[in-house]
Design a protein around this motif. Structure first.
Motif, PDB file in Angstrom:
ATOM      1  N   ALA A 147       0.832  -1.137  -0.215  1.00 54.81           N
ATOM      2  CA  ALA A 147       0.038   0.034   0.015  1.00 54.81           C
ATOM      3  C   ALA A 147       1.033   1.228  -0.039  1.00 54.81           C
ATOM      4  CB  ALA A 147      -1.016  -0.089   1.299  1.00 54.81           C
ATOM      5  N   PRO A 148       0.606   2.090  -0.990  1.00 50.75           N
ATOM      6  CA  PRO A 148       1.504   3.421  -0.855  1.00 50.75           C
ATOM      7  C   PRO A 148       1.122   4.424   0.470  1.00 50.75           C
ATOM      8  CG  PRO A 148       0.175   2.974  -2.952  1.00 50.75           C
ATOM      9  CD  PRO A 148      -0.488   2.032  -2.003  1.00 50.75           C
ATOM     10  N   ASP A 149       2.025   4.979   0.879  1.00 50.03           N
ATOM     11  CA  ASP A 149       1.973   5.934   1.986  1.00 50.03           C
ATOM     12  C   ASP A 149       1.448   7.153   1.291  1.00 50.03           C
ATOM     13  OD1 ASP A 149       2.241   7.766   4.059  1.00 50.03           O
ATOM     14  OD2 ASP A 149       4.199   6.939   4.590  1.00 50.03           O
ATOM     15  N   GLU A 150       0.246   7.351   1.571  1.00 55.41           N
ATOM     16  CA  GLU A 150      -0.310   8.409   0.920  1.00 55.41           C
ATOM     17  C   GLU A 150       0.044   9.767   1.515  1.00 55.41           C
ATOM     18  OE1 GLU A 150      -4.738   8.506   0.502  1.00 55.41           O
ATOM     19  OE2 GLU A 150      -4.510   6.324  -0.444  1.00 55.41           O
ATOM     20  N   SER A 151       0.302   9.778   2.505  1.00 58.06           N
ATOM     21  CA  SER A 151       0.807  11.020   2.935  1.00 58.06           C
ATOM     22  C   SER A 151       2.307  11.232   2.647  1.00 58.06           C
ATOM     23  CB  SER A 151       1.050  10.898   4.845  1.00 58.06           C
ATOM     24  OG  SER A 151       2.000   9.905   4.986  1.00 58.06           O
ATOM     25  N   ALA A 152       3.040  10.342   2.498  1.00 56.45           N
ATOM     26  CA  ALA A 152       4.346  10.886   1.636  1.00 56.45           C
ATOM     27  C   ALA A 152       4.372  11.166   0.280  1.00 56.45           C
ATOM     28  CB  ALA A 152       4.959   9.611   1.632  1.00 56.45           C
ATOM     29  N   TRP A 153       3.279  10.416  -0.361  1.00 52.66           N
ATOM     30  CA  TRP A 153       2.944  11.064  -1.964  1.00 52.66           C
ATOM     31  C   TRP A 153       2.263  12.082  -1.910  1.00 52.66           C
ATOM     32  CZ3 TRP A 153       4.731   8.517  -6.060  1.00 52.66           C
ATOM     33  CH2 TRP A 153       5.029   7.135  -5.917  1.00 52.66           C
TER      34      TRP A 153
END
Length: 292
Positions: free
Chosen positions: A77-83
């Motif tokens: 799962a992508p780290d949405e906060s980082a992206w």
């Protein structure tokens, strides 16, 4: 004023740890190994969003779709906060361009490492004024799959925005060979789907329609915004299963996407189509002005 800005994610997936979520690097410097599976196998996903006044548009919608596409490929799962942080930083450095875009790329990384790769590349946009005002010529091409193949064959990854775009680009080249600008895919049983890089909208009276996302096509973020625009004008909107006859019955057609926005369809397979310049101008003004 930079024309391109690049951020490399140091912690692209959830559970990863890094002092900073990304680092800005020289876009002309080598940063990707040739062993990355995104390069060797197209094993990854991406998103592209427009940028206006240094602000990326529809960030939440694009990150949601990135996460969904990653899940379909069994990527971490992508780290949405980082992206999100990387996207905002890159977009902010393009504020002096009248139009720009950012592209988020998330791959499986180097085979055997279990460590994904991620980056955000921002760039100034080409001028799409002609397509938005004069329209585009479209040809209809068979995608080679039935309209229900997404449910029958989920391993085909229909509806995921993957890096495997060779077929889409081949379709665009075929359109140019036929003297057209873009492609509308249909299923083998004659159901309207999508363009290689766009969603299609059909205006029928006071209704705005688009093919159902249950057909294994990409859920368009710009299409969703166009629906919100139409509803604010008192129109009704609907996702439907549409046959090829719907093209002839529509009052006007558009291809919509994050960077080109709304391009009215001038012809389909060489047959001229009526356009709606007033609606087109209002819709594009709305899409260009959005800041969320």
């Amino acid at each position: 004023m930079p024309d391109r800005v690049l951020a490399v994610l140091t912690a692209p997936h959830t559970g990863s740890e890094a002092p900073e979520p990304f680092r800005l690097v020289d876009p002309d410097a080598p940063v990707l190994t040739v062993l990355d599976l995104g390069v060797t196998r197209g094993d990854g996903v991406f998103e592209t969003m427009g940028v206006g006044a240094g602000r990326a548009q529809a960030v939440d919608a694009h990150l949601t779709r990135l996460t969904r596409s990653a899940a379909m490929l069994d990527l971490p799962a992508p780290d949405e906060s980082a992206w999100r942080a990387a996207t905002i930083a890159v977009a902010g450095r393009l504020a002096e361009h009248p139009e720009a875009f950012v592209k988020l790329v998330y791959t499986r990384g180097v085979e055997g490492t279990g460590t994904p790769t991620g980056w955000v590349l921002g760039s100034s946009s080409p001028d799409h004024t002609v397509a938005r005002t004069e329209g585009i010529d479209v040809v209809v091409l068979d995608r080679g799959l039935r309209h229900d193949s997404a449910s029958e064959s989920p391993w085909l990854l229909q509806g995921a925005k993957t890096l495997s775009y060779a077929v889409n680009m081949a379709a665009m080249r075929e359109a140019r060979r036929r003297g057209a600008d873009d492609v509308l895919f249909v299923s083998t049983d004659g159901i309207l789907l999508e363009g290689p890089t766009s969603s299609i909208l059909l205006k029928v009276g006071d209704r705005l329609l688009t093919p159902s996302t249950g057909l294994g096509i990409l859920a368009g973020t710009t299409q969703a915004e166009a629906f919100r625009f139409a509803r604010a004008r008192g129109m009704t909107t609907s996702y439907e299963v549409l046959g090829r006859d719907a093209l002839a019955e529509a009052d006007a057609l558009w291809f919509v996407s994050s960077v080109r926005n709304a391009a009215p369809v001038r012809s389909v397979d060489g047959v001229a189509r009526a356009m709606d310049p007033a609606f087109t101008a209002d819709l594009n003004a709305h899409l260009l002005a959005r800041r969320d």
